[in-house]
Motif scaffolding. Sequence first.
Motif, PDB file in Angstrom:
ATOM      1  N   ASN A 104      16.394 -62.446   5.167  1.00 41.86           N
ATOM      2  CA  ASN A 104      16.266 -63.256   6.381  1.00 41.86           C
ATOM      3  C   ASN A 104      16.985 -64.591   6.239  1.00 41.86           C
ATOM      4  OD1 ASN A 104      14.757 -61.315   7.639  1.00 41.86           O
ATOM      5  ND2 ASN A 104      12.793 -62.234   7.112  1.00 41.86           N
ATOM      6  N   GLY A 143      10.591 -63.947  11.066  1.00 43.92           N
ATOM      7  CA  GLY A 143      11.753 -63.977  10.192  1.00 43.92           C
ATOM      8  C   GLY A 143      12.759 -62.929  10.614  1.00 43.92           C
ATOM      9  N   SER A 144      14.038 -63.291  10.548  1.00 45.88           N
ATOM     10  CA  SER A 144      15.099 -62.340  10.890  1.00 45.88           C
ATOM     11  C   SER A 144      16.390 -62.755  10.194  1.00 45.88           C
ATOM     12  CB  SER A 144      15.318 -62.287  12.404  1.00 45.88           C
ATOM     13  OG  SER A 144      15.879 -63.496  12.870  1.00 45.88           O
ATOM     14  N   VAL A 175       6.888 -64.452   6.436  1.00 48.78           N
ATOM     15  CA  VAL A 175       8.057 -63.923   7.143  1.00 48.78           C
ATOM     16  C   VAL A 175       9.365 -64.194   6.402  1.00 48.78           C
ATOM     17  CG1 VAL A 175       6.893 -64.124   9.370  1.00 48.78           C
ATOM     18  CG2 VAL A 175       8.440 -65.956   8.628  1.00 48.78           C
ATOM     19  N   GLU A 176       9.285 -64.837   5.259  1.00 47.93           N
ATOM     20  CA  GLU A 176      10.491 -65.138   4.495  1.00 47.93           C
ATOM     21  C   GLU A 176      10.854 -63.986   3.568  1.00 47.93           C
ATOM     22  OE1 GLU A 176       9.409 -68.795   2.547  1.00 47.93           O
ATOM     23  OE2 GLU A 176      10.192 -69.997   4.193  1.00 47.93           O
ATOM     24  N   ALA A 203      13.949 -68.346   9.871  1.00 51.62           N
ATOM     25  CA  ALA A 203      12.497 -68.286  10.034  1.00 51.62           C
ATOM     26  C   ALA A 203      12.153 -69.298  11.113  1.00 51.62           C
ATOM     27  CB  ALA A 203      11.771 -68.610   8.733  1.00 51.62           C
ATOM     28  N   ARG A 249       4.513 -69.205   7.219  1.00 57.00           N
ATOM     29  CA  ARG A 249       5.969 -69.119   7.059  1.00 57.00           C
ATOM     30  C   ARG A 249       6.347 -68.223   5.887  1.00 57.00           C
ATOM     31  NH1 ARG A 249       9.033 -74.162   5.164  1.00 57.00           N
ATOM     32  NH2 ARG A 249       9.237 -72.980   3.260  1.00 57.00           N
ATOM     33  N   SER A 300      14.973 -64.459  16.022  1.00 53.11           N
ATOM     34  CA  SER A 300      13.717 -65.104  15.636  1.00 53.11           C
ATOM     35  C   SER A 300      13.148 -65.943  16.774  1.00 53.11           C
ATOM     36  CB  SER A 300      13.909 -65.997  14.405  1.00 53.11           C
ATOM     37  OG  SER A 300      14.025 -65.230  13.245  1.00 53.11           O
TER      38      SER A 300
END
Length: 135
Positions: free
Chosen positions: A25, A95-96, A20-21, A28, A17, A102
């Motif tokens: 963002n 992440g987005s 992708v943070e 997640a 996790r 996501s």
Amino acid sequence: MTFAVVTDAPIDESRVRFEVESQANGAAVVFLGIVRNHDEGRDILSLDYQAHPDAERILRECCEQVSSDTGLVVAAAHRVGSLQIGDVALCAAVGSAHRKESFEACQLLVDRIKTEVPIWKKQHYLDGESEWVGL
């Protein structure tokens, strides 16, 4: 560098996790593939996962392709070896800025991993039988 790992150790879900943070963002999405106690009406005792030597490279390529296709940050870890009921076999994360992207990208990533990464599963049933699945 894309985070993509094939490991025989328990998966560190928080590490996946973390990859992708970012402050950009707002979402997640993390998917956990967990060993369940049944498959197609049969009781499962445990699983063994085996990987081709190129599995980690192909996992990384899957992550990179989904990232390229979506413009999002993705990461994944797949476990191999002997797993018990409740163990995490796969952790995939995306992440987005917004949740919809996501969710969609995470499903794309997991589907791609399941079809492209050469990792094989042997199921051990409660009745003492075993079989390879999805070869």
